[in-house]
Design an enzyme around this catalytic site. Sequence first.
Site, PDB file in Angstrom:
ATOM      1  N   CYS A   9      -4.612 -27.040  36.491  1.00 29.01           N
ATOM      2  CA  CYS A   9      -3.578 -27.661  35.660  1.00 29.01           C
ATOM      3  C   CYS A   9      -2.635 -26.634  35.030  1.00 29.01           C
ATOM      4  CB  CYS A   9      -4.213 -28.524  34.570  1.00 29.01           C
ATOM      5  SG  CYS A   9      -5.488 -27.671  33.608  1.00 29.01           S
ATOM      6  N   CYS A  10      -3.120 -25.449  34.686  1.00 27.76           N
ATOM      7  CA  CYS A  10      -2.317 -24.500  33.914  1.00 27.76           C
ATOM      8  C   CYS A  10      -1.139 -23.902  34.696  1.00 27.76           C
ATOM      9  CB  CYS A  10      -3.202 -23.394  33.340  1.00 27.76           C
ATOM     10  SG  CYS A  10      -4.416 -23.998  32.127  1.00 27.76           S
ATOM     11  N   CYS A  26      -2.744 -24.940  28.861  1.00 26.50           N
ATOM     12  CA  CYS A  26      -2.171 -26.289  28.857  1.00 26.50           C
ATOM     13  C   CYS A  26      -2.080 -26.858  27.445  1.00 26.50           C
ATOM     14  CB  CYS A  26      -3.001 -27.227  29.718  1.00 26.50           C
ATOM     15  SG  CYS A  26      -2.751 -27.029  31.490  1.00 26.50           S
ATOM     16  N   GLU A  28     -13.509 -29.176  25.750  1.00 29.87           N
ATOM     17  CA  GLU A  28     -12.152 -28.675  25.488  1.00 29.87           C
ATOM     18  C   GLU A  28     -11.601 -29.295  24.211  1.00 29.87           C
ATOM     19  OE1 GLU A  28     -10.169 -29.664  29.189  1.00 29.87           O
ATOM     20  OE2 GLU A  28     -10.724 -27.730  30.039  1.00 29.87           O
ATOM     21  N   GLU A  63      -6.861 -23.292  25.722  1.00 32.23           N
ATOM     22  CA  GLU A  63      -6.346 -23.534  27.069  1.00 32.23           C
ATOM     23  C   GLU A  63      -4.825 -23.403  27.093  1.00 32.23           C
ATOM     24  OE1 GLU A  63      -6.417 -27.001  30.533  1.00 32.23           O
ATOM     25  OE2 GLU A  63      -7.495 -27.296  28.650  1.00 32.23           O
TER      26      GLU A  63
END
Length: 351
Positions: free
Chosen positions: A116-117, A37, A19, A35
């Site tokens: 997490c998103c 996030c 990532e 991503e």
Amino acid sequence: VTRKRMYITGGIGSQDVSERFTFDYDLPNETAYNETCASIGLVFWAHRMLHVTGQRDYADIMELALYNGVLSGVSLSGDTFFYCNHLEVETQLYTHRVIRNPRMEPVRKPWYEVSCCPPNLARLLASLGQYIYSWDPQNLYVHLFIQSEVEIPYGGSTLRIRQHTQYPWEGKVRFQIESDETVELGINIRIPGWCSSYRMELNGKAWEGNLEPMGYVRICRAWQGKDTLELDLAMPVERIEAHPLVRMDTYKVALKRGPLVYCLEEIDHGNYLPAIRIDADSPLEASYDPDLLGGVVTIRGEAEALSPEGWGDQLYRPKASRYRKTPIRGVPYFAWGNRGVGNMIVWIHCR
């Protein structure tokens, strides 16, 4: 980050392995990780840097990421999410498992094993009010144009700001400023870096304020009773090109209007999206469509496209293809993927 490694949507982190960033100007479209996030983190970072420096550039990045790289991460229904946000989609890359990372699929999902998103989106959108304004003892700052109300204590009085707008669909913003007692301070309104011209009125009369070096117009006066400020930002459709070292986007343009980046979807054009080419100066018109995607401004124009018809079983041949005229309809990037699974492009060939 923003000058050599950020996508036009405010997406960051081009590679799914670890990532991470790769190298300068390496911004692949089909395999973009971006991503959700990470774009949220960019909003957080830009917001903090804005408070440290007062520079408009950080507010511009905050807005760009918020309206594009962040909002694309959630469906219009609010219950499915993108982990990654591509700038070009060919669905066969996933049906044939060329791209195998399940977090990179071009379909929003209700949840992820690494989740997490969705909560990051929830906390950002729930706290959106804190990104619109800021203030100190001498100044009030308007960073984002969002219908809102805020009350700010100044000395023994309270200053009330009501912001009315249809932004980002239009550039008109009206501020109602009310105070029970006289409040002397400067109201600073951001003029976005993408805006080439604007008009302002104070209580119905043209106001010729100067644009400060930090990128804000400052109106300093004694505010009392009820005052009205009106801002009108020009919002033409623009063709945006990438730095020549972004090899994936050479001889291509992206469509942008105000803070919004646009894309083309298969449902409107068929699945041969990379075969579409627009002229550098052909007319492009923006209009509001209340029945599409919950009500959005679309960009329409005429382009030309190659067709696979007539090729038979040939894979290569001496150049003989002709382009055919075809209408195009660009939709806001944040809203793509809400009308079923299909191909999508942001960067369009241009001649």
